[in-house]
Design an enzyme around this catalytic site. Structure first.
Site, mmCIF file in Angstrom:
data_model
loop_
_atom_site.group_PDB
_atom_site.id
_atom_site.type_symbol
_atom_site.label_atom_id
_atom_site.label_comp_id
_atom_site.label_asym_id
_atom_site.label_seq_id
_atom_site.Cartn_x
_atom_site.Cartn_y
_atom_site.Cartn_z
ATOM 1 C CB SER A 157 4.034 -1.623 8.794
ATOM 2 O OG SER A 157 5.219 -0.873 9.021
ATOM 3 C CE1 TYR A 183 6.489 -4.224 5.070
ATOM 4 C CE2 TYR A 183 6.905 -1.970 5.811
ATOM 5 C CZ TYR A 183 6.585 -3.289 6.091
ATOM 6 O OH TYR A 183 6.351 -3.671 7.390
#
Length: 322
Positions: A157, A183
């Site tokens: 990501s 994350y």
């Protein structure tokens, strides 16, 4: 490095005219979103897809479209996999190895995002344990099944840019937990894993790559407050307007899954091996300040020394050498 495809390309457009009959592909996370669409388009082009999911009942319902669209010998087989439990990961991998049938491509698609603080069954911080360590064990254990000329595609990501990466305190034992920092750490680990996999498996003719699928409405955002999303979008659009760019637009799920199938089946292996891709092309390295939706990969995410160090640390954490 751009080609005929871009941010709005769909899976069907990327694979137009490509026959995948006889190809066998492992895809994780096939109970929703990108995983289902990835499996669907591959089976529709003739691939034998092995879809892994934690909740098989949910996956069976979600993948009816995969079976309906399967053509030219394409098929779907479901296997149970809970990436937050190394016992489950090892059981899944052991069953695939015992079965013995080779894979042409492995797509590590499953993941969690911005989860509240928690621990996996093995005591790892939830996002790092699920997104990185679960796939680290799974991919390494099934690697002997991957054919020469095969590929490993790891869905990372642009969120890797939200926080710098450090090998210190990967489990948030000595610092305050922040969901987005965790994350970011897990997604940087995904990219570094691809870098080291590519180096290690290159002698077997296997290439590994990581990618950002884009901003998509999927179940991945289930931990996010709608008001938080609106606030983030307002900030992003203000930054884009200041750069003279149009406002942010969500990708559709077929657009989001396009880079995965492009990297696995369309792109030249030497182009994507050990690299980070987005919008169906290889991304440029930048350490400049850019908006969250701008293209670019941080240099620390592709650093070979950090990739080797993370590999060693990951082996220590899971108690296994590869």
């Amino acid at each position: 490095m751009s080609g005929p495809f871009g941010a709005t390309s769909t899976t069907d457009e990327v694979l137009a005219g490509i026959d995948l009959k006889g190809k066998r592909v492992l895809v994780t996370g096939v109970s929703a979103g990108l995983g289902v669409e990835t499996a669907r388009v591959l089976a529709a082009h003739g691939a034998q897809v092995v879809g892994a999911a934690r909740d098989l009942a949910k996956a069976r319902a979600a993948t009816e479209v995969v079976r309906a669209d399967a053509a030219n010998g394409g098929s779907l087989e479901l296997v149970e996999l809970d990436l937050a439990s190394l016992a489950s990961v090892r059981a899944c991998a052991d069953a695939l190895v015992a079965d013995g049938r080779p894979f042409d491509v492995v797509i590590a698609n499953a993941g969690v995002m911005a989860a509240p603080f928690g621990r996996t069954a093995d005591g790892f911080e939830t996002q790092f344990g699920t997104n990185h360590l679960g796939h680290f064990v799974l991919v390494n254990r099934v690697a002997p099944l991957i054919r020469s000329g095969g590929r490993i595609v790891i869905v990372a990501s642009s969120g890797h840019r939200m926080a710098p990466f450090s090998l210190d305190d990967l489990n948030f034992e000595n610092r305050t937990y922040e969901p987005w920092a965790a994350y970011a750490q897990s997604k940087t680990a995904n990219i570094l894993f691809a870098v080291e996999l590519d180096r290690r498996l290159g002698a077997r003719g296997i290439r590994a790559t990581a990618l950002h699928p884009g901003g998509i409405h999927t179940e991945l955002g289930r931990h996010l407050d709608p008001g938080m999303i609106e606030g983030m979008l307002a900030q992003i659009n203000a930054a884009l307007a200041a750069e003279g760019k149009p406002p942010f637009a969500w990708k559709t799920i077929p657009q989001g899954a396009a880079t995965s199938v492009w990297a696995g089946f369309v792109a030249e292996p030497d182009v994507v091996g050990g690299r980070y891709c987005e919008n169906c092309h290889v991304s440029e390295v930048t350490d400049a300040e850019i908006s969250p939706v701008s293209e670019g990969v941080r240099s620390y995410a592709l650093d070979p020394e950090t990739a080797r160090a993370l590999w060693a640390r990951s082996e220590e954490m899971v108690g296994e050498r590869f």
